[in-house]
Scaffold this motif. Sequence first.
Motif, PDB file in Angstrom:
ATOM      1  N   UNK A 167       0.859  -1.183   0.000  1.00 29.58           N
ATOM      2  CA  UNK A 167       0.000   0.000   0.000  1.00 29.58           C
ATOM      3  C   UNK A 167       0.895   1.232   0.000  1.00 29.58           C
ATOM      4  N   UNK A 168       0.773   2.042  -1.039  1.00 28.14           N
ATOM      5  CA  UNK A 168       1.527   3.290  -1.129  1.00 28.14           C
ATOM      6  C   UNK A 168       0.609   4.419  -0.696  1.00 28.14           C
ATOM      7  N   UNK A 172       0.715  11.507   5.804  1.00 27.75           N
ATOM      8  CA  UNK A 172      -0.265  12.177   6.660  1.00 27.75           C
ATOM      9  C   UNK A 172      -1.596  11.425   6.708  1.00 27.75           C
ATOM     10  N   UNK A 173      -1.740  10.375   5.901  1.00 25.02           N
ATOM     11  CA  UNK A 173      -3.005   9.643   5.839  1.00 25.02           C
ATOM     12  C   UNK A 173      -3.098   8.634   6.990  1.00 25.02           C
ATOM     13  N   UNK A 178      -6.237   2.447   5.996  1.00 25.17           N
ATOM     14  CA  UNK A 178      -5.916   2.048   4.624  1.00 25.17           C
ATOM     15  C   UNK A 178      -5.566   0.568   4.558  1.00 25.17           C
ATOM     16  N   UNK A 179      -4.789   0.099   5.521  1.00 24.33           N
ATOM     17  CA  UNK A 179      -4.414  -1.309   5.544  1.00 24.33           C
ATOM     18  C   UNK A 179      -5.639  -2.202   5.740  1.00 24.33           C
ATOM     19  N   UNK A 197       3.450  -1.504   3.833  1.00 22.35           N
ATOM     20  CA  UNK A 197       2.968  -0.140   3.587  1.00 22.35           C
ATOM     21  C   UNK A 197       4.141   0.805   3.337  1.00 22.35           C
ATOM     22  N   UNK A 198       4.023   1.597   2.286  1.00 27.30           N
ATOM     23  CA  UNK A 198       5.045   2.593   1.955  1.00 27.30           C
ATOM     24  C   UNK A 198       4.433   3.974   2.076  1.00 27.30           C
TER      25      UNK A 198
END
Length: 206
Positions: A167-168, A172-173, A178-179, A197-198
């Motif tokens: 996941x790119x 700040x997110x 997201x994961x 995650x990147x």
Amino acid sequence: MAHPHGKHADFESLRGQAVRLRRQGYSIRQIRDELKIFDNDILQRLVKGEPPPAWTRRPNAKDDLRERARELRLQGWTYDRIGAELGCSKSSVSLWVRDLPTPVGELSDRELFFTGVALYWAEGAKDKPHRRTEVLQFINSDPNVIRLFLHWLEFLGVQRERLTLRVSIHESADVESAEKFWADIAGFTYGRAPICTVAWRAPGTA
């Protein structure tokens, strides 16, 4: 002859003890043995209104089916296919997964094969003579496209244990959200998904 008020007092005393034991995590059988009361009707009256401790609750088989149905739906399976796989009715499947997004329509094996090839041709990272990776990579941010590509890999016999998700995301997110989102999309349980995650910062930003 015992006075009725005395019987009431004895019951309330026993109920107080039973409730205390129940709240300490005792099962009905343990309360029975502790208080030496072997009448099931009286035992039930003594603990009325007190929920059983979590450890005494039997797991609900339907909970497992529901979880599996949701995993399969996120992989793009239809109601009919999920029902056949899990041995449950289409109405049950609909109830369990109706809040999930509608997947890409059902494709024939031939359609799926060529659609997957086209997706990889357009979006996949290619192995080149000057850069041998021997790794299939696919980059996209559309959930339905990701589901379809994973379905294609499954069709080709690629085992899910061989997959790694990346996941790119901007630094700040919300990384955890997201994961979780992409783990659900890919049909993995969050926390056990092979996610790397990147986080990146846009050029020129503080």
